[in-house]
Design a protein around this motif. Sequence first.
Motif, short mmCIF file in Angstrom:
data_model
loop_
_atom_site.label_atom_id
_atom_site.label_comp_id
_atom_site.label_asym_id
_atom_site.label_seq_id
_atom_site.Cartn_x
_atom_site.Cartn_y
_atom_site.Cartn_z
N GLN A 246 13.49 -0.40 -3.58
CA GLN A 246 13.97 -0.43 -2.19
C GLN A 246 12.98 -1.15 -1.28
OE1 GLN A 246 15.02 3.87 -2.33
NE2 GLN A 246 16.70 3.25 -1.03
N HIS A 247 11.68 -0.93 -1.55
CA HIS A 247 10.70 -1.65 -0.74
C HIS A 247 10.68 -3.14 -1.08
CE1 HIS A 247 8.95 1.12 2.09
NE2 HIS A 247 9.31 2.05 1.22
N ASN A 248 11.02 -3.50 -2.30
CA ASN A 248 11.16 -4.92 -2.63
C ASN A 248 12.25 -5.54 -1.76
OD1 ASN A 248 10.64 -4.76 -6.27
ND2 ASN A 248 9.18 -4.67 -4.59
N ALA B 178 13.08 3.71 -8.07
CA ALA B 178 14.05 3.32 -7.03
C ALA B 178 13.33 3.00 -5.72
CB ALA B 178 15.07 4.44 -6.82
N HIS B 179 12.29 3.77 -5.40
CA HIS B 179 11.54 3.55 -4.17
C HIS B 179 10.89 2.17 -4.16
CE1 HIS B 179 8.03 4.08 -1.40
NE2 HIS B 179 9.02 4.52 -0.63
N GLU B 180 10.28 1.80 -5.27
CA GLU B 180 9.65 0.48 -5.34
C GLU B 180 10.71 -0.62 -5.19
OE1 GLU B 180 6.42 0.20 -8.00
OE2 GLU B 180 6.20 -1.97 -7.77
N GLY C 20 0.82 -1.21 0.00
CA GLY C 20 0.00 0.00 0.00
C GLY C 20 0.86 1.25 0.00
N HIS C 21 1.98 1.19 0.71
CA HIS C 21 2.90 2.32 0.78
C HIS C 21 3.54 2.59 -0.59
CE1 HIS C 21 6.25 4.82 2.33
NE2 HIS C 21 7.04 4.05 1.60
N ILE C 22 3.90 1.54 -1.31
CA ILE C 22 4.46 1.69 -2.66
C ILE C 22 3.45 2.46 -3.53
CG2 ILE C 22 4.98 0.42 -4.80
CD1 ILE C 22 6.30 -1.77 -3.00
FE FE Z 1 9.15 4.17 1.43
#
Ligand code: FE
Length: 398
Positions: A143-145, A139-141, A50-52
């Motif tokens: 990093q959450h991976n 990049a954010h996605e 959900g955050h992604i």
């Molecule tokens: Fe984040």
Amino acid sequence: MTAQSSSKEAIGERLAAARRRTYELIEPLDDEQLNRVFSPILSPLAWDLGHIANFEELWLVQTVGGREPLHGELGRFYDAIENPRTSRNELPILRDAELRAYLAEVRERALEVLEEVDISPDASDPLLREGFVYEMLIAHEHQHNETMLQLLQMVDGYGVPEALKSVGCLSPGQLPVQLDRQFEYPPVREAPHALFVPGGEHEIGASARGFAYDNERPRHTVELAAFEVDAFPVTNGEYARFVEDTDAEPPLYWEREGDGWVHTAMGRREPIAPELPVIHVSWHEADAFARWAGKRLPSEQEWEAAARSVAADGGDPHGLPGAGQVWEWTASDFVAYPGFEAFPYEEYSQVFFGDEYKVLRGGSWATHREDLRPSFRNWDLPERRQIFSGLRCARDAR
Ligand code: FE
Ligand code: AVJ
């Protein structure tokens, strides 16, 4: 096709590739596993998902596109600073079918907005110039991976999806349970044992152009004394000797079995592979190992200078041999570079600056290969071990 429409197409493809990777990671899981709390220091996977999507909605749909959010105040619950990991399961976050629908709807709107905007190199908005905000999102996605893979270590029976291995997103060197020995992995002791880096002025940080996080800028020069840095990260075999010699805690997920050690991840218990880099050690443990070995942790500037000198000599452009297998703890606190400016938001880096967090460099097997660069700075608390953290030793040149 204009240059801008082709780069928009490329961005669209990379956004799609990042999303495929996210879906592949959760494909083997059911909704109960997505919602389950496995560790007080890691969010349920449903929160990461959900955050992604919410981060994408905030930046690509609301900020860039000027649209209203789909679910009103929902964004509050996906604010990583407002909601510590321990409390995330109690939040009224989206789950199950609603969560999947939100990911898809946000993406649809984000692509609609992408069609409208100017992402050329002379775009007036620095957020859009050269597609900065899209690079940040991708990049954010990724990093959450990686954070999700930290949690997946605790999920019994989870198998790393084949597709991730074949696209090179998972490197062979540090598959959590050495899932696959047929992958190429650089033998640990083939190259010279240590690299010498001459003293003098060294350039640190990302140049002004191209994508980088705010904490990597501005590029600046530092004066370093000559030093040596090991050609490879510390291995499991070396670390086992340290544990046995000093009675130190073994790395997270290790257990004694007979005379040796086994490592359990994703429910699989396997003997440790002595030649692979050690992983899941804290900064305190890394620091103690280095001292036990008669060496020390490199500073982050030394790490970057060494990586750049390897690249300048025609080596791997990403830097040091063996880098990109495990994050490498450095001696450095996570502080701002001289002249730092928060961009585009203070909560990415600025709120973490100080002496509480230590910098890690390099990248791990779970880090997307697109995000490996010599200037990249990761950080965490010195006691943390759920991250894919190891170390490489250095010493003053003799
Ligand atoms: Fe984040
Ligand atoms: C750079 C890994 C420390 O997870 O806190 C993700 C990355 N920032 N969403 C983190 C991040 C915002 C960050 N680390």
